[in-house]
Write an enzyme that holds these catalytic residues in place. Structure first.
Site, short mmCIF file in Angstrom:
data_model
loop_
_atom_site.label_atom_id
_atom_site.label_comp_id
_atom_site.label_asym_id
_atom_site.label_seq_id
_atom_site.Cartn_x
_atom_site.Cartn_y
_atom_site.Cartn_z
N GLY A 136 13.29 -3.88 -4.48
CA GLY A 136 12.12 -4.74 -4.50
C GLY A 136 11.90 -5.49 -5.80
N TYR A 192 -5.00 2.95 -2.70
CA TYR A 192 -4.02 2.15 -3.44
C TYR A 192 -4.72 1.13 -4.32
CZ TYR A 192 -0.24 -1.16 -4.35
OH TYR A 192 0.66 -1.98 -4.97
#
Length: 251
Positions: free
Chosen positions: A18, A151
């Site tokens: 990523g 998150y």
């Protein structure tokens, strides 16, 4: 062409896939000596082959202080310094409020908050004047997302670290900035909705519809911003949050 990071020693945590992988590739292309870390050796080995050039890998859990110390001891032994640190390792998953478990909270905060804190603190003795620390934040910290509160809170904590650490390190010449991506097409993003390709594409299409530029971003677009923050071009940039988000959090 002038290499913006020539001769600099860099560490990118979470560098096997990523955004971290894209940053490591860009750093090497700009002349840096790069270490990438991650928790899965097979992915690290594949990343090293993909990146090529002056890159090494180490299997490190960024929330494990013993592993962190051993890793930075290795960097010190081999180079004696660290010029660039990208605290990128982390992640998260959807969990609606009302169903949040202690395990979900502990895992998210361990990876994103504890890992970031102790990665940077353990590296501090190697960081000298002119060095750059980049914390990977998220646009999730600046707005609401359904079922993503833990998150988002963890990334808000990361942003708070930068604001406070630049005061703790005043006078040392160490720059600390937060790089906050918007939706970026990475395995970590699409796998939030599972492994079905059609469902993943539908998720990306939905996100694209929310972004003023009309598309999700690519990892290399974050990497190019990271090169700026890591380089001397950003010599007076300190404590900022740099959004690379296609405008999603600017409206």
């Amino acid at each position: 062409m002038e290499l913006k990071l020539a001769g600099k020693v860099a560490v990118v945590t979470g560098g096997s896939t990523g955004i971290g992988l894209a940053i490591a590739k860009r750093f090497v292309s700009q002349g840096a000596i790069v270490y990438i870390t991650g928790r899965r050796q097979a992915e690290l080995d594949a990343a090293v082959k993909t990146i090529g050039g002056s890159v090494q890998s180490a299997s490190v859990d960024s929330s494990d202080t013993v592993q962190l110390q051993a890793f930075f001891d290795r960097v010190k032994e081999q180079h004696g310094k660290l010029d660039i640190l990208v605290a990128n390792a982390g992640g998260g998953s959807f969990m609606p409020f009302g169903q949040i478990t202690e395990a979900h909270f502990d895992d998210t905060f361990s990876r994103n908050v504890k890992g970031t804190l102790f990665t940077v603190q353990t590296a501090l003795p190697l960081l000298g004047s002119g060095s750059s620390v980049i914390l990977t934040g998220s646009t999730a910290a600046s707005g609401g997302t359904e079922a993503f509160s833990v998150y988002a809170a963890s990334k808000a904590a990361v942003r708070a670290f930068a604001r406070n650490w630049i005061l703790d390190l005043k006078g040392r010449g160490i720059r600390i900035n937060t790089l906050s991506p918007g939706p970026i097409k990475t395995p970590g993003l699409v796998e939030l909705v599972g492994t079905d390709p059609a469902q993943q594409q539908g998720f990306l299409d939905h996100l694209a519809s929310l972004i003023p530029m009309g598309r999700v971003g690519e990892p290399d677009e974050i990497a190019k911003a990271a090169v700026f923050l890591a380089s001397d071009d950003a010599s007076f940039v300190n404590g900022i949050e740099l959004f690379v988000d296609g405008g999603i959090r600017q409206i």
